[in-house]
Design a protein around this motif. Structure first.
Motif, PDB file in Angstrom:
ATOM      1  N   PHE A 110       0.844  -1.191   0.000  1.00  9.72           N
ATOM      2  CA  PHE A 110       0.000   0.000   0.000  1.00  9.72           C
ATOM      3  C   PHE A 110       0.879   1.240   0.000  1.00  9.72           C
ATOM      4  CE2 PHE A 110       0.533  -0.568   4.577  1.00  9.72           C
ATOM      5  CZ  PHE A 110       0.653   0.735   5.054  1.00  9.72           C
ATOM      6  N   ALA A 111       0.334   2.296  -0.601  1.00 10.53           N
ATOM      7  CA  ALA A 111       1.061   3.557  -0.697  1.00 10.53           C
ATOM      8  C   ALA A 111       0.116   4.703  -0.391  1.00 10.53           C
ATOM      9  CB  ALA A 111       1.644   3.723  -2.101  1.00 10.53           C
ATOM     10  N   CYS A 112       0.608   5.651   0.404  1.00 10.71           N
ATOM     11  CA  CYS A 112      -0.153   6.847   0.766  1.00 10.71           C
ATOM     12  C   CYS A 112       0.406   8.045   0.006  1.00 10.71           C
ATOM     13  CB  CYS A 112      -0.041   7.113   2.266  1.00 10.71           C
ATOM     14  SG  CYS A 112      -0.720   5.786   3.274  1.00 10.71           S
ATOM     15  N   PHE A 113      -0.494   8.890  -0.482  1.00 17.48           N
ATOM     16  CA  PHE A 113      -0.065  10.040  -1.269  1.00 17.48           C
ATOM     17  C   PHE A 113      -1.107  11.136  -1.217  1.00 17.48           C
ATOM     18  CE2 PHE A 113      -1.980   6.717  -3.849  1.00 17.48           C
ATOM     19  CZ  PHE A 113      -3.042   7.378  -4.449  1.00 17.48           C
ATOM     20  N   ASP A 114      -0.673  12.346  -1.546  1.00 17.23           N
ATOM     21  CA  ASP A 114      -1.624  13.447  -1.683  1.00 17.23           C
ATOM     22  C   ASP A 114      -1.953  13.702  -3.150  1.00 17.23           C
ATOM     23  OD1 ASP A 114      -2.275  14.033   0.947  1.00 17.23           O
ATOM     24  OD2 ASP A 114      -0.536  15.331   1.216  1.00 17.23           O
ATOM     25  N   GLY A 115      -0.974  13.578  -4.038  1.00 13.27           N
ATOM     26  CA  GLY A 115      -1.202  13.787  -5.473  1.00 13.27           C
ATOM     27  C   GLY A 115      -1.708  12.512  -6.112  1.00 13.27           C
ATOM     28  N   ASN A 116      -0.768  11.641  -6.527  1.00 13.45           N
ATOM     29  CA  ASN A 116      -1.119  10.335  -7.071  1.00 13.45           C
ATOM     30  C   ASN A 116       0.023   9.363  -6.789  1.00 13.45           C
ATOM     31  OD1 ASN A 116       0.783  10.286  -9.411  1.00 13.45           O
ATOM     32  ND2 ASN A 116      -0.481  12.002 -10.092  1.00 13.45           N
ATOM     33  N   SER A 117      -0.185   8.107  -7.119  1.00  9.86           N
ATOM     34  CA  SER A 117       0.806   7.078  -6.776  1.00  9.86           C
ATOM     35  C   SER A 117       1.982   7.035  -7.746  1.00  9.86           C
ATOM     36  CB  SER A 117       0.141   5.702  -6.703  1.00  9.86           C
ATOM     37  OG  SER A 117      -0.394   5.356  -7.966  1.00  9.86           O
ATOM     38  N   THR A 120       4.949   4.210  -8.376  1.00  9.28           N
ATOM     39  CA  THR A 120       5.318   3.478  -7.168  1.00  9.28           C
ATOM     40  C   THR A 120       5.130   1.969  -7.307  1.00  9.28           C
ATOM     41  OG1 THR A 120       4.752   5.386  -5.819  1.00  9.28           O
ATOM     42  CG2 THR A 120       4.897   3.276  -4.684  1.00  9.28           C
ATOM     43  N   PHE A 121       3.956   1.543  -7.699  1.00 10.94           N
ATOM     44  CA  PHE A 121       3.677   0.104  -7.749  1.00 10.94           C
ATOM     45  C   PHE A 121       4.486  -0.577  -8.848  1.00 10.94           C
ATOM     46  CE2 PHE A 121      -0.259   1.923  -5.850  1.00 10.94           C
ATOM     47  CZ  PHE A 121      -0.054   1.433  -4.579  1.00 10.94           C
ATOM     48  N   LYS A 122       4.668   0.082  -9.967  1.00 14.94           N
ATOM     49  CA  LYS A 122       5.496  -0.452 -11.054  1.00 14.94           C
ATOM     50  C   LYS A 122       6.949  -0.584 -10.595  1.00 14.94           C
ATOM     51  CE  LYS A 122       5.641  -1.633 -15.409  1.00 14.94           C
ATOM     52  NZ  LYS A 122       5.348  -3.036 -15.614  1.00 14.94           N
ATOM     53  N   ASN A 131       4.630 -11.629  -9.844  1.00  7.84           N
ATOM     54  CA  ASN A 131       3.730 -12.732  -9.525  1.00  7.84           C
ATOM     55  C   ASN A 131       3.583 -12.930  -8.019  1.00  7.84           C
ATOM     56  OD1 ASN A 131       3.222 -13.378 -12.251  1.00  7.84           O
ATOM     57  ND2 ASN A 131       5.161 -14.483 -12.353  1.00  7.84           N
ATOM     58  N   SER A 132       4.517 -12.381  -7.239  1.00 11.47           N
ATOM     59  CA  SER A 132       4.422 -12.460  -5.780  1.00 11.47           C
ATOM     60  C   SER A 132       3.547 -11.350  -5.209  1.00 11.47           C
ATOM     61  CB  SER A 132       5.814 -12.360  -5.150  1.00 11.47           C
ATOM     62  OG  SER A 132       6.593 -13.474  -5.494  1.00 11.47           O
ATOM     63  N   ILE A 133       3.331 -10.299  -5.992  1.00 10.74           N
ATOM     64  CA  ILE A 133       2.516  -9.176  -5.522  1.00 10.74           C
ATOM     65  C   ILE A 133       1.049  -9.550  -5.709  1.00 10.74           C
ATOM     66  CG2 ILE A 133       1.950  -6.740  -5.803  1.00 10.74           C
ATOM     67  CD1 ILE A 133       4.875  -6.358  -6.835  1.00 10.74           C
ATOM     68  N   ILE A 134       0.388  -9.810  -4.591  1.00  9.38           N
ATOM     69  CA  ILE A 134      -0.996 -10.270  -4.621  1.00  9.38           C
ATOM     70  C   ILE A 134      -1.961  -9.111  -4.847  1.00  9.38           C
ATOM     71  CG2 ILE A 134      -2.803 -11.499  -3.330  1.00  9.38           C
ATOM     72  CD1 ILE A 134      -0.280 -13.211  -3.974  1.00  9.38           C
ATOM     73  N   SER A 135      -1.701  -7.995  -4.160  1.00  6.63           N
ATOM     74  CA  SER A 135      -2.630  -6.866  -4.229  1.00  6.63           C
ATOM     75  C   SER A 135      -1.907  -5.576  -3.863  1.00  6.63           C
ATOM     76  CB  SER A 135      -3.787  -7.115  -3.258  1.00  6.63           C
ATOM     77  OG  SER A 135      -4.693  -6.041  -3.265  1.00  6.63           O
ATOM     78  N   THR A 136      -2.363  -4.486  -4.470  1.00  2.00           N
ATOM     79  CA  THR A 136      -1.837  -3.161  -4.123  1.00  2.00           C
ATOM     80  C   THR A 136      -3.003  -2.247  -3.783  1.00  2.00           C
ATOM     81  OG1 THR A 136      -1.894  -2.371  -6.418  1.00  2.00           O
ATOM     82  CG2 THR A 136       0.164  -3.399  -5.660  1.00  2.00           C
ATOM     83  N   LEU A 137      -2.695  -1.241  -2.981  1.00  5.46           N
ATOM     84  CA  LEU A 137      -3.718  -0.257  -2.606  1.00  5.46           C
ATOM     85  C   LEU A 137      -3.080   1.119  -2.555  1.00  5.46           C
ATOM     86  CD1 LEU A 137      -6.575   0.444  -1.533  1.00  5.46           C
ATOM     87  CD2 LEU A 137      -5.670   0.039   0.769  1.00  5.46           C
ATOM     88  N   GLY A 138      -3.613   2.035  -3.326  1.00  2.38           N
ATOM     89  CA  GLY A 138      -3.204   3.438  -3.263  1.00  2.38           C
ATOM     90  C   GLY A 138      -4.224   4.206  -2.445  1.00  2.38           C
ATOM     91  N   ILE A 139      -3.752   4.986  -1.476  1.00  7.50           N
ATOM     92  CA  ILE A 139      -4.660   5.703  -0.580  1.00  7.50           C
ATOM     93  C   ILE A 139      -4.339   7.190  -0.653  1.00  7.50           C
ATOM     94  CG2 ILE A 139      -5.603   5.843   1.752  1.00  7.50           C
ATOM     95  CD1 ILE A 139      -4.143   3.078   2.188  1.00  7.50           C
ATOM     96  N   LYS A 140      -5.269   7.944  -1.202  1.00  7.00           N
ATOM     97  CA  LYS A 140      -5.080   9.388  -1.348  1.00  7.00           C
ATOM     98  C   LYS A 140      -5.503  10.103  -0.070  1.00  7.00           C
ATOM     99  CE  LYS A 140      -6.193  13.278  -4.287  1.00  7.00           C
ATOM    100  NZ  LYS A 140      -5.260  13.654  -5.302  1.00  7.00           N
TER     101      LYS A 140
END
Length: 162
Positions: A110-117, A120-122, A131-140
């Motif tokens: 997961f990543a926290c940001f004010d603008g956008n991610s 980051t995930f890439k 293939n090990s990354i099951i899920s990502t979450l961006g939180i503005k």
């Protein structure tokens, strides 16, 4: 290997730590709070300038010992603020140090940001097999918009399998 999951995170302003605390309300995870031996102490715009320049220069600050063995966990959650469209230098140091130990794990990010991610995930895929990354979450605006974000975080927690 243990049944407990592990949360690894860096938080400068408290947003990422806020999400970690929400995760801990629902699950029993061990924690590594990454802390560089020399962390950013600047305030205001200087903080953003210094942090962003460290990202662009791909700095890897020396981390304080965290006394946990990554191989003891099947599930690892990694949390980071977004600086200059990427994860923080402290996370980079962790990923480089533990790259081999992160193989064949279930990774949630997961990543926290004010603008956008940004990218980051890439960028995580340069260190962790996608293939090990099951899920990502961006939180503005994690804390600023916590009522809405609490629901989003709770839904994401339901996906996490230890």
């Amino acid at each position: 290997m243990g049944k407990k999951g592990l949360i690894v995170y860096y938080s400068l302003d408290g947003n990422t730590e806020y999400v970690v605390n929400k995760l801990l309300e629902k699950n029993n995870f061990d924690i590594i709070k990454l802390s560089p031996k020399k962390d950013i102490t600047e305030k205001g715009l200087l903080k953003y300038f210094w942090g962003g320049s460290q990202v662009f220069m791909k700095k890897m600050p020396e981390l304080n010992d965290y006394n946990k063995t990554i191989n003891n966990y099947n599930t690892i959650i990694i949390g980071t603020p977004v600086w200059a469209g990427n994860f923080t230098p402290a996370i980079r140091s962790f990923l480089v140090k533990e790259q081999e130990n992160l193989k064949n794990k279930k990774i949630y990010i997961f990543a926290c940001f004010d603008g956008n991610s940004g990218k980051t995930f890439k960028k995580f895929e340069e260190f962790i097999d996608k293939n090990s990354i099951i899920s990502t979450l961006g939180i503005k605006s994690c804390i600023k918009n916590k009522e809405n974000n609490n629901k989003i975080i709770e839904e994401w927690i339901k996906q996490i399998i230890i």
